[in-house]
Design an enzyme around this catalytic site. Structure first.
Site, PDB file in Angstrom:
ATOM      1  N   THR B 155       0.866  -1.196   0.000  1.00 42.85           N
ATOM      2  CA  THR B 155       0.000   0.000   0.000  1.00 42.85           C
ATOM      3  C   THR B 155       0.900   1.243   0.000  1.00 42.85           C
ATOM      4  OG1 THR B 155      -0.272  -0.169   2.403  1.00 42.85           O
ATOM      5  CG2 THR B 155      -2.033  -1.051   1.045  1.00 42.85           C
ATOM      6  N   LYS B 181       4.151  -6.889   3.945  1.00 42.06           N
ATOM      7  CA  LYS B 181       3.861  -5.506   3.575  1.00 42.06           C
ATOM      8  C   LYS B 181       3.566  -4.730   4.844  1.00 42.06           C
ATOM      9  CE  LYS B 181       0.415  -3.486   3.122  1.00 42.06           C
ATOM     10  NZ  LYS B 181      -0.332  -2.508   3.992  1.00 42.06           N
ATOM     11  N   THR B 192       1.490  -9.039  12.452  1.00 34.89           N
ATOM     12  CA  THR B 192       1.993  -7.869  11.743  1.00 34.89           C
ATOM     13  C   THR B 192       0.955  -7.411  10.749  1.00 34.89           C
ATOM     14  OG1 THR B 192       3.713  -6.990  10.339  1.00 34.89           O
ATOM     15  CG2 THR B 192       3.009  -9.235   9.905  1.00 34.89           C
ATOM     16  N   GLU B 279       6.732   4.672   7.044  1.00 33.24           N
ATOM     17  CA  GLU B 279       6.292   5.881   6.352  1.00 33.24           C
ATOM     18  C   GLU B 279       7.223   7.054   6.657  1.00 33.24           C
ATOM     19  OE1 GLU B 279       1.590   4.810   5.789  1.00 33.24           O
ATOM     20  OE2 GLU B 279       2.189   5.982   7.530  1.00 33.24           O
ATOM     21  N   ASN B 403       0.592  10.785   5.670  1.00 29.79           N
ATOM     22  CA  ASN B 403      -0.632  10.502   6.410  1.00 29.79           C
ATOM     23  C   ASN B 403      -1.662  11.608   6.358  1.00 29.79           C
ATOM     24  OD1 ASN B 403      -0.482   7.793   7.546  1.00 29.79           O
ATOM     25  ND2 ASN B 403       1.487   8.558   8.274  1.00 29.79           N
ATOM     26  N   THR B 408      -6.209  11.370  -0.398  1.00 30.89           N
ATOM     27  CA  THR B 408      -6.464  12.330  -1.481  1.00 30.89           C
ATOM     28  C   THR B 408      -5.833  11.866  -2.788  1.00 30.89           C
ATOM     29  OG1 THR B 408      -4.538  13.607  -0.857  1.00 30.89           O
ATOM     30  CG2 THR B 408      -6.640  14.247   0.099  1.00 30.89           C
TER      31      THR B 408
END
Lengths: 408, 408
Positions: B155, B181, B192, B279, B403, B408
């Site tokens: 993702t 992932k 996880t 991230e 985040n 969007t």
């Protein structure tokens, strides 16, 4: 950047009989800044205080606790720009030296001075610089310096935080004025960053202590910016007893309740001001958790939501990404948690009803409430009558910027 | 942006006898992306799995648990782009419908299919789109599609995560290949985000389950990106039993220990890969807590440091702001915590020795270790022999960007 928070004016801050204040510039972190605050408490002032529960508490916290328990406090010495934390035995000596310097100037005992520091952790406190400006500060003590004091204790704060209220007790006018500072490393644990609240009301010491604890539970102990409890948190409530009212000996009287409410109001304002001015904050978020089995579990759920970086970044983006709220509730660790009764609201928009997505919910409705600068998240657990509330702010680019560049 | 993590090549990923994989593009979130992964397990394959402990677990997690307990698993169906979480009864029906669609194509029972979803929470799963591509996926099943599968489950991941190892048991070559992932909403709780590890080794089912639990404790259950436990976490370990080795009936044998070690190695690699690709991550941080009274309290201290936004932003800035580490240790909630024995290191640089600032420490030394992409923080509690370790990453502008803009 602060959310719905404007700077207090000097006129709005009322003098408290028996309290005088002054600031001075010692050049601790930046030259020219008023970074030393001296507060004088008239003889007979009763003082209650709460301090951080962080095991690595700073040197001034250790010294202030010792001094407060051994003698009536007459002076508070506060410096910004250096926290005197993580400084070991050298730091303890530095805090005591500063107290002795005030004692020399004011002709009192060292133990009647309480030291407070806020700023960078782990650097030696420049005792000489602070001592050097104390005579000047002492000579300028005045009842009218509350705004300067509020400004003097700021670090990453963008706006000074202060509030005054007046009320009548026994026909006498009582004044309460308080100041606070704090913006990051905020998740007070029985205390806040730094807050000083003074009143001229006449109160018994034990009652004063209880009033402070009651107020804390509805103010500083219900806020979080980043979940990090500071090493230097302290909150002091002072009563100079000069207003002429009959001494308050119990909270459970009309006078006691009135005064408690006013003190709590000032503390709540000051606590919320810290969140409104949270590092990088663009949103002020109120989290209500209702229908819990205990206040503790409501608080646990509320703080789990309040500390979720995903909820905080979604709030920054005005994104009604309610799945993140739901995920935070789900991981909050409640025992025997039955989801089929849970309801979740953003503002007055229901997003989850009895554990199921609410049918009439639309992104537009969610977007509208998330776009506001003040966001309320309400979770109904459907398993009891308990309730709790916490306040937090969002996580923005500026939070990272402020904390990545703090020491540069 | 991933820290010291490169994409696996198709050649480096070894086929596991009895496992075939395929991907297809259903256009779930973005057109053209391979967002559906089908994994076929040969008859006789033993399967062990762990799932998220988030009370708001997603519909596919509920269905997968039910199916796994009722029948031997033959197919795993994974989609990215939609988590099918927070979707209530409609979501449960959607997950089951997808399983039935696989069952129809492959001529098996619905309960032999395990569904998994990852992506946005709270939006209806497009069952029709997924069902429509299943015949195509089924026709393309191949032993050599591990890399495509690793890419298909991504993702916000920037790099596919996969690893193969081989070892010998009874003179037979055993292959283990795993994929995972995950990048955000990462603080696995007994599982996880999504991970699938397969081996052709012959193992008793109960031993397989124990091996998975042992591996989890040293891999996926020791990582955090943001402290947010996902609603969809799942980890599946499959053994096709086709390698020809004698069935492993105990871990405490030479063969059992060798295989356990290899499975743990693959899981640790995949878990660390999630943190390296966290991230916005620019740093990979290992936190060791030693000399604790129990492993639990070591973990508690380690996670308090790992979740501190102040430690994470300082790491992003390569700032040796060790006061923030000290403050996190101090607020971690240890009972009867005596600071006078505590030592703290960044890399091999001692910053606190027996509760006092270390005398020879300099900013230059601290800066040098913090500037590295891999940072190790070690805390010695001096109150026991227990130890634990967790892995995390820093907090950067890109974390907020990713985040704030996710939907969007």
């Amino acid at each position: 950047m602060a959310v719905n928070l404007s700077a207090p004016t000097a006129e709005a801050l009322l003098a408290v009989k028996g309290i005088r204040l002054a600031t001075a510039s010692a050049g601790i972190k930046k030259p020219g800044r008023q970074d030393v605050v001296l507060i004088e408490l008239a003889e007979g002032t009763q003082t209650a205080a709460v301090y951080t529960k962080n095991a690595f508490c700073a040197a001034p916290v250790i010294v202030a606790k010792q001094h407060q328990s051994s003698e009536a406090s007459r002076y508070l010495l506060i410096n910004s720009g250096n926290a005197n934390a993580g400084t070991g035995d050298v730091g303890l000596l530095a805090a005591k030296s500063c107290c002795q310097a005030v004692a020399d100037v004011a002709n009192v005992n060292e133990a009647s001075v309480l030291p407070f520091s806020t700023g960078v952790i782990g650097q030696p406190l420049p005792v000489d610089k602070i001592s050097a400006v104390l005579p000047e500060a002492y000579s300028r003590l005045s009842e009218d310096n509350w705004l300067a004091a509020a400004q003097g204790i700021m670090t990453t704060d963008t706006i000074a935080k202060a509030k005054s209220v007046q009320l009548k007790l026994d026909g006498k006018t009582i004044t309460i004025t308080g100041i606070s500072k704090g913006s990051g490393m905020i998740r007070p644990d029985m205390a806040t960053m730094l807050a000083y609240i003074a009143t001229d009301a006449n109160i018994e010491p034990a009652v004063l202590k209880t009033m402070l604890n009651n107020a804390m539970g509805q103010s500083f102990n219900r806020i979080t910016v980043d979940g990090d409890t500071s090493t230097n948190d302290a909150c002091v409530l002072m009563a100079t007893c000069q207003a002429g009212n009959a001494e308050i000996k119990q909270i459970s009287t009309a006078e006691g309740e009135t005064l408690q409410e006013a003190i709590t109001d000032v503390c709540r304002y000051l606590a919320q001001a810290i969140v409104r001015d949270g590092e990088g904050a663009t949103k002020f978020i109120t989290i209500n958790v209702e229908q819990g089995q205990s206040q503790e579990e409501c608080r646990q759920v509320a703080y789990t939501i309040a500390h979720s970086p995903l909820v905080k970044t979604a709030s920054f983006a005005s994104d009604p990404n309610w799945g993140r709220i739901l995920a935070a509730v789900g991981r909050s660790g409640l025992i025997d948690f039955d989801l089929s009764g849970v309801s979740i609201f953003i503002g007055d928009v229901c997003i989850v009803e009895s554990g199921q997505p609410e049918n009439s919910y639309t992104e537009e409705k969610g977007q509208a409430v998330m776009a506001e600068p003040e966001i309320t998240i309400t979770v109904k657990l459907n398993r009891g009558d308990a309730y709790d509330q916490v306040w937090t702010c969002d996580f923005s680019y500026d939070y990272v910027k402020i904390n990545a560049e703090y020491r540069t």
